[in-house]
Design an enzyme around this catalytic site. Sequence first.
Site, PDB file in Angstrom:
ATOM      1  N   ILE A 265      40.884  44.061  47.618  1.00 35.18           N
ATOM      2  CA  ILE A 265      41.617  43.272  46.639  1.00 35.18           C
ATOM      3  C   ILE A 265      43.109  43.385  46.948  1.00 35.18           C
ATOM      4  O   ILE A 265      43.645  44.491  47.039  1.00 35.18           O
ATOM      5  CB  ILE A 265      41.359  43.767  45.199  1.00 35.18           C
ATOM      6  CG1 ILE A 265      39.860  43.898  44.926  1.00 35.18           C
ATOM      7  CG2 ILE A 265      42.029  42.833  44.200  1.00 35.18           C
ATOM      8  CD1 ILE A 265      39.084  42.633  45.088  1.00 35.18           C
TER       9      ILE A 265
ATOM     10  N   GLY B  32      38.315  35.270  39.750  1.00 31.22           N
ATOM     11  CA  GLY B  32      38.999  35.803  40.928  1.00 31.22           C
ATOM     12  C   GLY B  32      38.543  37.225  41.188  1.00 31.22           C
ATOM     13  O   GLY B  32      37.387  37.576  40.910  1.00 31.22           O
ATOM     14  N   GLU B  33      39.434  38.041  41.744  1.00 27.72           N
ATOM     15  CA  GLU B  33      39.142  39.451  42.027  1.00 27.72           C
ATOM     16  C   GLU B  33      38.084  39.637  43.104  1.00 27.72           C
ATOM     17  O   GLU B  33      37.649  40.755  43.354  1.00 27.72           O
ATOM     18  CB  GLU B  33      38.663  40.207  40.778  1.00 27.72           C
ATOM     19  CG  GLU B  33      39.590  40.200  39.602  1.00 27.72           C
ATOM     20  CD  GLU B  33      39.037  40.953  38.394  1.00 27.72           C
ATOM     21  OE1 GLU B  33      37.932  41.548  38.499  1.00 27.72           O
ATOM     22  OE2 GLU B  33      39.700  40.938  37.345  1.00 27.72           O
ATOM     23  N   GLY B  34      37.596  38.566  43.719  1.00 28.55           N
ATOM     24  CA  GLY B  34      36.476  38.700  44.643  1.00 28.55           C
ATOM     25  C   GLY B  34      35.141  38.778  43.945  1.00 28.55           C
ATOM     26  O   GLY B  34      34.113  39.056  44.582  1.00 28.55           O
TER      27      GLY B  34
END
Length: 336
Positions: A71, A303-305
């Site tokens: 991240i 988001g954030e992966g």
Amino acid sequence: MQAPFTTLSTFRDTLLKAPDADQVALAAAQDRNGQLTKPPGALGRLEDLAIWYASWRGTPRPTIDNPQVLIFAGNHGVCAQGVSAFPAEVTVQMVANFQHGGAAINQLSKAFGAKMDVYPLDLDTPTADFTEHPAMSEDECVSALQTGWNAVDPEADLLVTGEMGIGNTTAAAAVAAAVYGGDAADWAGRGTGVDDAGLQRKTDVVAKGLARHRVDDPLEALRCLGGRELAAMAGAIAAARHYRIPVLLDGFICCAAAGCLAKAADGALDHTVAGHLSAEGAHRRLLDAIGKEPLLSLGLRLGEGSGAALAIGVLKGAVACHSGMATFAEAGVSDG
């Protein structure tokens, strides 16, 4: 290994020299798939995924044992234009949440056995407001690319890159528009949840950035309109190719960063699969532009992966079936 580039030009050269999939392993994996105890094609896309994964890992019978989630966090000067529903301080606060294990991506990484690390990128020094200046100097952009590259564990066997950065859907929209064409309104979305007035303001800001930086080079688009976290994701995805580590792409922001690589070098994303389709409106348009069909579509827009991390489970299932199932000969089953 430290990043083998010191300028955007040498980064481009690195992309152009990247290795390809192992064709011997590809053929062997295809052969194995044809002998497994199932009707041909019965596992659908899982079969293609497993063969793709095997070709990049160089073995017809791979396993996924060491996934890595990275991240990257950055702050954006364009936030001064009122493009986000949240203040820039939230980036720092969320980085602390990642570091203490409290975010969604921490839970998903743990659930699928991935090692997760977070890299804050000069949060006290936001990028320049791209409506007035290039977001980054070349040195700043290259430094972020190098951070991403150097963060990749050469021993990892799968990579997910995610991001945190208030204002970064605006940067991603500007980058996508510069690289793939279209109007600002085609790419700007609600991001963290801006209202109608906020969306119009965001669209106007993207249009202003595009008018100021008329770039036709994807790496220059990344530099002038992007952010440190976008550049770091691009660097990490490029490093994964160098090490033949398959990558699951996350949502709109990750794909905007990846899209710069795809435009800079043909086939630069062959080692990647789209983990999911996010609820950010332009993500489907961007996936079409880079030629990727998502594995999941669950309405995520965090988001954030997070979407790509969730897709680790799908890819693990595909590889487990491919490598663990018996062949007809091994099981003593007639294949007709």
